[in-house]
Scaffold this active site. Structure first.
Site, PDB file in Angstrom:
ATOM      1  N   ARG A 111      -2.833  -8.636  13.529  1.00 29.08           N
ATOM      2  CA  ARG A 111      -3.216  -7.685  12.476  1.00 29.08           C
ATOM      3  C   ARG A 111      -4.015  -8.387  11.374  1.00 29.08           C
ATOM      4  NH1 ARG A 111       2.521  -5.927  11.288  1.00 29.08           N
ATOM      5  NH2 ARG A 111       1.819  -4.214   9.970  1.00 29.08           N
ATOM      6  N   ARG A 137     -10.589   1.257   8.672  1.00 33.18           N
ATOM      7  CA  ARG A 137     -10.265  -0.126   9.004  1.00 33.18           C
ATOM      8  C   ARG A 137     -11.427  -0.858   9.659  1.00 33.18           C
ATOM      9  NH1 ARG A 137      -4.135   0.502   9.122  1.00 33.18           N
ATOM     10  NH2 ARG A 137      -3.277  -1.422   9.886  1.00 33.18           N
ATOM     11  N   ARG A 175      10.184  -3.135  12.008  1.00 28.94           N
ATOM     12  CA  ARG A 175       9.068  -2.489  12.697  1.00 28.94           C
ATOM     13  C   ARG A 175       8.665  -3.317  13.908  1.00 28.94           C
ATOM     14  NH1 ARG A 175       4.329  -0.690   8.559  1.00 28.94           N
ATOM     15  NH2 ARG A 175       3.083  -1.521  10.252  1.00 28.94           N
ATOM     16  N   ARG A 214      10.566  -7.479   6.104  1.00 30.28           N
ATOM     17  CA  ARG A 214      10.512  -6.031   5.883  1.00 30.28           C
ATOM     18  C   ARG A 214      11.467  -5.310   6.839  1.00 30.28           C
ATOM     19  NH1 ARG A 214       4.638  -3.529   5.312  1.00 30.28           N
ATOM     20  NH2 ARG A 214       4.318  -4.111   7.471  1.00 30.28           N
ATOM     21  N   LYS A 217       0.835  -1.217   0.000  1.00 32.50           N
ATOM     22  CA  LYS A 217       0.000   0.000   0.000  1.00 32.50           C
ATOM     23  C   LYS A 217       0.868   1.264   0.000  1.00 32.50           C
ATOM     24  CE  LYS A 217      -2.366  -1.006   3.777  1.00 32.50           C
ATOM     25  NZ  LYS A 217      -1.912  -2.350   4.157  1.00 32.50           N
TER      26      LYS A 217
END
Ligand code: AMP
Length: 218
Positions: free
Chosen positions: A167, A89, A156, A123, A14
């Site tokens: 999540r 969300r 992160r 990531r 995104k």
């Protein structure tokens, strides 16, 4: 004026796709997660409120999220429009958003769950300039260092297997119904997020009937 929402599971690209779209079309990228990360990094009062929730991969309360979004959009620095990322969300956030703004399109990036796990767990992020890396597809030139500013890269805090599970659960239970709501209003463009970032961007352009994407290094 163009107002787009970008949706998709964690790691579906995104942020990257929003940035490519915004740079070219002079749109403003509004990433709610980035705003919260800024608060945490800068030890603000809001940062203290959301730090634990974010680390656990859980959703921040709607009142605070709505306040942050309203304040950000009230800045009116988006003369040509915006791409909002990470919001709405859940149903309540969607209602709040639709009451205040008309939407030109919802970009839905689709990615299978095994690929989500592979991407998210590899990531890396530059805490200094915000640049995103991926140890599979988008490695930094020098291991562990940002190509842009040379700062040491971090993982992160919410890119752990446990936080990712939380999540993904929230995404399936709370965010997917929002997608169905937007789908009924015929806003949604489903985009396969597996190809390269350039290819995905071109598919988005075609779906939204925007000018073709010209990759910078072509
Ligand atoms: P993201 O970068 O979009 O994955 O967001 C990182 C974290 O910020 C999320 O895991 C939540 O804790 C919080 N967050 C971001 N956007 C929202 C939202 N719309 N509603 C609730 N929490 C959010």
């Amino acid at each position: 004026m163009r107002k787009y929402v970008i949706m998709g599971v964690q790691g579906s690209g995104k942020g990257t796709q929003s940035q490519l779209l915004c740079d070219d079309l002079d749109l403003v990228h509004i990433a709610v997660g980035d705003i919260f990360r800024w608060h945490v990094k800068n030890h603000t009062k809001i940062g203290a409120q959301v730090r634990r929730t974010m680390t656990a991969g859980e959703l921040v309360g709607d009142d605070l999220v709505e306040r942050i979004v309203r304040e950000r959009l009230d800045g009116h620095d988006w003369n040509y429009g915006f791409v909002i990322d990470g919001f709405p969300r859940n149903d309540r956030q969607a209602e709040f958003f639709m009451e205040s703004f008309d939407i030109d399109g919802v970009i839905h990036l689709e990615l299978p769950e095994d690929e989500v796990r592979r991407r998210v767990l590899s990531r890396r992020l530059c805490p200094n300039c915000g640049m995103d890396y991926n140890l599979i597809a988008d490695r930094p030139q020098v291991e562990g260092r940002c190509d842009i500013c040379g700062h040491e890269l971090i993982t992160r805090a919410d890119d752990t297997p446990e936080a990712l599970d939380a999540r993904l659960r929230d995404y399936n239970e709370k965010t997917r119904p929002v997608l169905e709501l937007f789908r009924r209003k015929e806003y949604v463009h489903d985009i396969d997020a597996r190809p390269s970032a350039d290819e995905v961007q071109q598919t988005i352009r075609e779906a939204l009937r925007l000018p073709d994407y010209k990759p910078q290094n072509s």
